[in-house]
Design a protein around this motif. Structure first.
Motif, PDB file in Angstrom:
ATOM      1  N   ALA A 114      43.932  35.059 -16.644  1.00  0.00           N
ATOM      2  CA  ALA A 114      43.462  35.761 -17.858  1.00  0.00           C
ATOM      3  C   ALA A 114      44.318  35.323 -19.053  1.00  0.00           C
ATOM      4  CB  ALA A 114      43.911  37.236 -17.794  1.00  0.00           C
ATOM      5  N   LEU A 115      45.611  34.939 -18.900  1.00  0.00           N
ATOM      6  CA  LEU A 115      46.321  34.292 -19.940  1.00  0.00           C
ATOM      7  C   LEU A 115      45.934  32.933 -20.273  1.00  0.00           C
ATOM      8  CD1 LEU A 115      49.856  35.331 -18.914  1.00  0.00           C
ATOM      9  CD2 LEU A 115      48.800  36.165 -20.842  1.00  0.00           C
ATOM     10  N   VAL A 116      45.584  32.328 -19.333  1.00  0.00           N
ATOM     11  CA  VAL A 116      44.961  31.019 -19.744  1.00  0.00           C
ATOM     12  C   VAL A 116      43.508  30.937 -20.484  1.00  0.00           C
ATOM     13  CG1 VAL A 116      43.817  28.944 -18.299  1.00  0.00           C
ATOM     14  CG2 VAL A 116      46.081  29.713 -17.603  1.00  0.00           C
ATOM     15  N   LEU A 117      42.733  32.053 -20.040  1.00  0.00           N
ATOM     16  CA  LEU A 117      41.402  32.016 -20.659  1.00  0.00           C
ATOM     17  C   LEU A 117      41.745  32.351 -22.319  1.00  0.00           C
ATOM     18  CD1 LEU A 117      39.378  33.867 -17.878  1.00  0.00           C
ATOM     19  CD2 LEU A 117      39.163  31.496 -18.707  1.00  0.00           C
ATOM     20  N   ILE A 118      42.651  33.242 -22.391  1.00  0.00           N
ATOM     21  CA  ILE A 118      43.015  33.659 -23.731  1.00  0.00           C
ATOM     22  C   ILE A 118      43.388  32.442 -24.605  1.00  0.00           C
ATOM     23  CG2 ILE A 118      44.548  35.100 -25.213  1.00  0.00           C
ATOM     24  CD1 ILE A 118      44.207  37.257 -22.863  1.00  0.00           C
ATOM     25  N   ILE A 119      44.434  31.700 -24.098  1.00  0.00           N
ATOM     26  CA  ILE A 119      44.649  30.669 -24.913  1.00  0.00           C
ATOM     27  C   ILE A 119      43.954  29.616 -25.129  1.00  0.00           C
ATOM     28  CG2 ILE A 119      46.414  28.462 -24.788  1.00  0.00           C
ATOM     29  CD1 ILE A 119      48.219  30.490 -22.963  1.00  0.00           C
TER      30      ILE A 119
END
Length: 537
Positions: free
Chosen positions: A515-520
């Protein structure tokens, strides 16, 4: 009448005077039978009746003139040898002569004189016949063979001037000039190639003359014939007979005399003669083709019946399935089953498993004669009751054998809670599919607990009970063991639920990172897409 008698009659008439008119005696000759009576009738005119003065009868048998009887006004005179034998009607001149003998045969003359002195005369010849007697039929054969024999019957009799005729019963016998013929004088009857019904009338011969007749005794000639119309029956009629049963064969044939009936099996005469062959408690060895031979010793003819074939089959009994004695292990063992009977031979075998037809496969092989099956290797589904049915024409028998296949353990599982609060009870249940039933051991965090039942229980959980519980199921027969782990979490009051497993925690961490990777990535993309605003300056 011979010349001598004619001469004698002439002399007789001349002695009594010449004839006057028509003869008063009917035309002769007159016939009589020895021992019986004869009547000399006269022919006179009505006016002469009772008007005769004299009536005189005389006889000439070739030895001279002999007075018989004379009636005159002074009385009646009877000649020598005629006393008690003659009676004369003086009114008509009729003479009755009794108890005739052969010597009474000859010429008789009568002279009758009327009141008017008219002379009436007549002469006739008397033939004295021998009585008909001793009519006898004789045969050239005592017994005849139908179609082969020629029968000659001769009829003989005593008597005079005889004629013969033949009767079949009460009907005149019919001749055809070929098969049945008569001689010219009918005394000989010939039957060529005699038939059995030709001479069963019975046959009579009748001998007769003008005065009497007599019959022979009834004659029956035995005509031998046959054998013919031979017939044989078998009871019971089935072509397949059960060993130990009773079989009766009967034979009959038309024959005279009665035929000798000889029994035959497979072309070989048996030591049995008569109309019946009884096979009690019949054996298998008595199977075969049976017939009877009829023979006639008189006709020298033989006739064999049609053949009756039957097979004696022993009933099946003592059926038994022979199987493996040792333990059968799924995937490793081979099972050989053989089906045989103590007695009897099976024509057909059928294998069943648990009541249904056994289906062959690449593991289940049935022998060509179906007497055995091979299962290689056995599997757990091969367990069950095997049945073999043996059948032949007279019986059915069956046997069964139960087979148990050891397998497992498999499909091991533990049922129970994954997390509890302190002081709560815990019950873990381990189960496995296994034959024989599996034995169980429990480990906690890899260390044996000493619990060897399918259930692992904790009365009041404590924090140190948290960990990995391992249930190991074992089968001592198959030598196999299988285990499964179960994680238990014991939490204090107010603490976070530590009930997540390591896999669950790892999944959550990986999800958060993704999820963090997708947000960045999204933020950077939006920044690049913004169009720069040019300064008005």
């Amino acid at each position: 009448m011979d010349l001598f008698n004619l001469r004698s009659l002439a002399i007789l008439l001349s002695a009594v005077g010449c004839c006057n008119g028509q003869s008063v005696l009917p035309a002769g000759p007159l016939e009589g039978v020895q021992g019986k009576n004869v009547t000399f009738k006269t022919i006179i005119i009505p006016t002469d009746v009772g008007n005769f003065i004299t009536v005189s009868w005389n006889f000439n048998g070739g030895s001279g003139l002999v007075p018989v009887v004379t009636s005159a006004p002074n009385g009646e005179t009877v000649g020598a040898g005629y006393a008690g034998r003659v009676s004369l009607n003086s009114s008509t001149g009729v003479l009755n002569l009794a108890s005739l003998t052969a010597k009474d045969g000859g010429d008789y003359a009568v002279t009758m004189v009327t009141n008017a002195a008219v002379q009436r005369t007549g002469a006739t010849l008397l033939k004295v016949l021998e009585p008909v007697s001793a009519v006898t039929i004789t045969s050239n054969l005592n017994e005849a063979v139908e179609f082969n024999s020629t029968v000659v019957l001769t009829c003989s009799a005593k008597g005079s001037f005889l004629t013969y005729k033949w009767l079949n019963g009460t009907t005149p016998l019919v001749t055809d000039g070929k098969h049945v013929t008569l001689s010219a004088n009918s005394t000989v009857l010939t039957v060529a190639g005699v038939f059995r019904k030709d001479l069963v009338g019975p046959i009579y011969c009748t001998a007769f003359n003008n005065l009497e007749s007599d019959n022979s005794a009834p004659f029956n000639l035995t005509v031998t014939y046959g054998p013919e119309n031979i017939a044989m029956t078998v009871t019971p009629t089935a072509e397949i007979q059960k060993k130990g049963s009773n079989i009766t064969l009967t034979c009959s044939a038309q024959s005279s005399p009665a035929a000798v009936l000889q029994w035959i099996r497979n072309g070989v005469p048996l030591n049995v003669v008569g109309p019946k062959l009884v096979l009690d408690n019949v054996a298998v060895a008595q199977s075969g083709n049976y017939s009877c031979m009829a023979s006639n010793a008189k006709t020298l003819r033989y006739l064999e019946s049609t053949t009756a074939k039957f097979t004696v089959v022993e009933a099946i009994s003592g059926a038994k399935i022979t199987g493996p004695n040792g333990t059968l292990v799924a995937g490793n063992s081979t099972a050989n089953l053989s089906c045989q009977a103590t007695t009897g031979t099976a024509d057909a075998r059928v294998w069943l498993k648990n009541g249904a037809a056994l289906s062959p496969s690449n593991r289940v092989v049935v022998s060509a004669d179906k007497s055995s099956i091979t299962i290689k290797p056995v599997q757990k589904e091969d367990s069950g009751e095997y049945q073999c049915k043996l059948t032949n024409a007279v019986s059915t028998d069956s046997a069964s054998l139960k087979i148990v296949i050891s397998f497992g353990p498999e499909t091991v599982s533990v049922k129970g809670v994954n997390s509890v609060k302190v002081t709560e009870p815990v019950m873990l249940k381990c189960a496995a599919v296994s034959l024989p039933a599996a034995t169980y051991t429990w480990k906690f965090n890899g260390t044996l607990t000493g619990v060897m039942t399918s259930e692992y229980g904790i009365d009041a959980a404590v924090a140190t009970n948290s960990g990995i519980y391992t249930c190991e199921a074992s089968n001592a027969v198959t030598g196999l063991s299988t285990s499964v782990n179960h994680k238990l979490s014991v939490k204090e009051e107010g603490t976070l639920d530590e009930g997540l497993t390591g896999g669950q925690i790892a999944g959550i961490v990986i999800g958060v990172l993704i999820a963090l990777v997708l947000i960045i990535v999204g933020v950077r993309y939006m920044r690049r897409k913004k169009t720069p605003i040019e300064s008005p300056y």
